[in-house]
Design an enzyme around this catalytic site. Structure first.
Site, PDB file in Angstrom:
ATOM      1  N   LYS A  21       5.053   1.235  10.306  1.00 49.66           N
ATOM      2  CA  LYS A  21       5.248   1.226   8.854  1.00 49.66           C
ATOM      3  C   LYS A  21       4.616   2.435   8.173  1.00 49.66           C
ATOM      4  O   LYS A  21       5.041   2.839   7.101  1.00 49.66           O
ATOM      5  CB  LYS A  21       4.663  -0.057   8.249  1.00 49.66           C
ATOM      6  CG  LYS A  21       5.334  -1.325   8.740  1.00 49.66           C
ATOM      7  CD  LYS A  21       4.962  -2.524   7.902  1.00 49.66           C
ATOM      8  CE  LYS A  21       5.610  -2.483   6.542  1.00 49.66           C
ATOM      9  NZ  LYS A  21       5.435  -3.729   5.779  1.00 49.66           N
ATOM     10  N   GLU A 141     -15.592   2.889  -3.139  1.00 53.19           N
ATOM     11  CA  GLU A 141     -14.879   4.169  -3.156  1.00 53.19           C
ATOM     12  C   GLU A 141     -13.553   3.984  -3.896  1.00 53.19           C
ATOM     13  O   GLU A 141     -12.700   3.211  -3.478  1.00 53.19           O
ATOM     14  CB  GLU A 141     -14.625   4.656  -1.725  1.00 53.19           C
ATOM     15  CG  GLU A 141     -14.075   6.052  -1.639  1.00 53.19           C
ATOM     16  CD  GLU A 141     -15.037   7.106  -2.184  1.00 53.19           C
ATOM     17  OE1 GLU A 141     -14.536   8.130  -2.676  1.00 53.19           O
ATOM     18  OE2 GLU A 141     -16.275   6.911  -2.122  1.00 53.19           O
TER      19      GLU A 141
END
EC number: 2.7.11.1
Length: 619
Positions: A21, A141
């Site tokens: 994918k 993050e």
């Protein structure tokens, strides 16, 4: 899409690779199918250079342990963690619909988001972050592509696919920004504007949450001295200033610890202040002084009967700058309309009287309260029941385990038993009524990832084709709670065994002395629709195979010895560690399907082979 040859491996452990994918900064994403149960999963295969780093793997292990305990629609749930050929991989639920990053989603919409659309996205993100913070995790993050939007039935759902892992690959993220020459400057600036320097777990997320909310409102990130939402969007009904200031405070200790409570509507006073401000700024206009205009006209133009305004009247008019009048009817409002200059003195006097009557009237303000609508609770789907006549029966076996001895007589009263196990379409109504997958004592009722029931967009849905399959992944608490909800109970172990044997002494299987795959669902890959196989002599279906069935009794290894001495309606030990399960399941061998075979597990245990059926007393 790449073929299996491009991937270089046809199988990864028990999973057959279908296609690749894509690739993230820490994993290679593959769509795979389990070779036995034929269910599709998304596999996140750790990149080789990260898997060889011992410090990274230790931190990675800690994050996976925490993530495996979480259950939230905004997190990709971890089904399994395994290793093949020295490479670690995570098994997560398959995502059937493509996922867009936040920036891609916003670009795909040819207009600005409405306030309610922003509220929906921000509420989902706040709820998700509050949940993971309570479990000791954080995103830390951030960039605008950290948030993904999953479009399900036209409704956007917020997902953080790299939750917990992003903080482990900060250097790799920065290297990715630097290597992207085209967007390098904007990406680095974006990261700077979404982060603070404190580095305290959770507070980075609070700051980033506020900045992303600001971005959704304005289309750019806050920087320097930035305008507050109330100055630009005065018609908005939510208090965005409060949210922004609570998240983007210069002082870390002043930033909010919980995010969802920050999403609130403005108070009535704040809304009224906005209305007054709008009226003052946009609705007022300069009205010429009628005295001055009349003085400038020749005397011949002045109409007969007109009088000049006295000095005292002029003085009082200067003090009256703005009057807010609430009319109680349209007629009264019409009466206060400004007459043309051609109005007679009588009309002006009538206008003054009407205005005075409005000013002296006590204003009445009533708050609108929406009438509460009581939503009807889901009603159960009842199962047909079979009457088991009471009497004296034989139970136990000499060909099984030691806990099946001795063979002895029991005396049972008449009772009813469901003709088939409880199905997914029946159990989902119980969950909808409970509003949770836990009971009031916080016992787990069902683990959705081990069942065919899923929660999507806040709604419970059944996987296509599984409505008539027996419910699985249910605990003893869930089985007992469902039975109580519909006014029934779980069968005792003695009742279940006698019902399975059809009242025939020493019958090996519910269908006879031998059993074939045409008579029951066993040693296969999945459950089947209930009542797919022939019934036993009592007319009961699926007493062998398909799913193990929870019984009411605690398990006692030597309880049959006690039952032989006290044969009247035995109900198991008074207490214990395990609850009894009976009947075998879809992946059992023949021996587990015997009428006398005993199985047990912890009442809170979850398994994709555990189900149940209900019983009921005659009275």
């Amino acid at each position: 899409m790449e073929s299996e040859k491009d991937i270089g491996a046809k199988f990864l452990g028990d999973y057959r690779i279908l296609y690749r994918k894509g690739q993230s900064l820490w994993s290679e994403d593959l769509l795979a199918e389990h070779r036995f149960i034929k269910k599709r999963y998304l596999i996140r295969l750790l990149l080789p250079d990260l898997g060889s780093s011992q410090p990274f793997m230790e931190a990675f292990h800690d994050v996976v342990v925490k993530l495996a305990k979480l259950n939230h629609p905004g997190i990709l749930s971890i089904e399994n963690v395994s290793e093949s050929e020295g490479r670690c991989f995570l098994v997560t639920q398959e995502q059937d619909i493509p996922i867009l990053s936040l920036t891609q989603y916003l670009k795909s919409i040819p207009r600005k988001l409405t306030e309610l659309e922003i509220v929906d996205i921000v509420s989902q993100l706040a709820s998700l972050l509050d949940y993971v913070h309570s479990e000791g995790l954080a995103q830390e993050e951030w960039n605008l592509d950290s948030v993904y939007i999953h479009i399900l039935n036209g409704v956007p759902k917020v997902i953080l696919p790299d939750l917990g892992f992003a903080s482990l690959i900060k250097e790799r993220i920065l290297d990715g920004f630097i290597s992207d020459e085209e967007n390098r400057e904007s990406k680095i600036k974006e990261r700077v504007l979404l982060h603070t320097s404190e580095g305290k777990q959770g507070r980075e997320d609070t700051y980033a949450f506020g900045a992303i909310t600001y971005y959704l409102l304005f289309g750019f990130l806050p920087q320097g001295i930035f305008p507050m939402p109330s100055k630009v969007f005065s018609d908005f009904i939510y208090d965005w200033d409060f949210l922004i200031s609570s998240c983007l405070s210069c002082f870390m200790e002043e930033r909010a610890k919980e995010l969802f409570p920050l999403i609130r509507k403005k108070t009535l006073g704040e809304e009224l202040q906005n209305v007054v401000t709008n009226c003052i700024e946009s609705s007022l206009r300069e009205v010429p002084d009628p005295l001055e205009s009349s003085q400038n006209l020749p005397q011949a133009v002045l109409k007969v009967g007109e009088t000049k305004v006295s000095h005292q009247q002029k003085e009082s008019a200067e003090h009256l700058e703005f009057v807010l009048v609430e009319a109680c009817s349209i007629d009264e409002a019409m009466d206060t309309a400004i007459e043309s200059e051609s109005s007679s003195g009588v009309e002006e006097e009538g206008y003054s009287l009407a205005l005075q009557s409005l000013l002296v009237r006590e204003p009445v303000v009533s708050r609108y309260v929406e009438a509460e609508k009581e939503e009807p609770k889901p009603q159960p789907i009842l199962t047909e029941m079979v009457l088991i006549e009471g009497g004296e029966f034989s139970r136990g076996s000499v060909e099984g385990q030691r806990d099946e001895l001795p063979v002895h007589k029991v005396i049972l009263h008449s009772f009813f038993l469901d003709v088939h196990p409880v199905t997914n379409e029946q159990f989902i109504r119980y969950l909808e009524c409970c509003g949770s997958e836990q009971d009031k004592y916080y016992n787990e009722l069902i683990r959705l990832r081990d069942s065919r029931i899923q929660r999507r967009s806040g709604r419970l849905v059944i996987e296509p084709g599984y409505a008539k399959h027996p419910v699985v992944g249910v605990t003893w608490y869930g089985a007992s709670g469902y039975a109580e909800w519909i006014g029934k109970r779980l069968p005792t172990e003695a009742e279940w065994e006698i019902a399975a044997s059809g009242g025939v002494a020493a019958l090996r299987y519910p269908c006879g002395e031998e059993i074939e795959k045409s008579r029951a669902n066993f040693f296969t890959a999945d459950t089947t629709t209930v009542m797919s196989y022939p019934p036993n002599p009592y007319g009961l279906y699926d007493m062998a195979g398909n799913v193990y069935e929870w019984c009411q009794d605690w398990y006692g290894y030597d309880f049959y010895e006690i039952s032989a001495q006290e044969p009247e309606s035995p109900q198991g030990p008074a207490q214990g560690v395990y609850r009894v399960l009976r009947g075998g399941c879809w992946k059992s061998l023949k021996d587990d399907l015997r009428c006398a075979h005993r199985h047990r597990n912890n009442p809170g245990a979850v398994n994709s082979t555990y189900g149940f059926r209900c019983a009921k007393n005659i009275n």
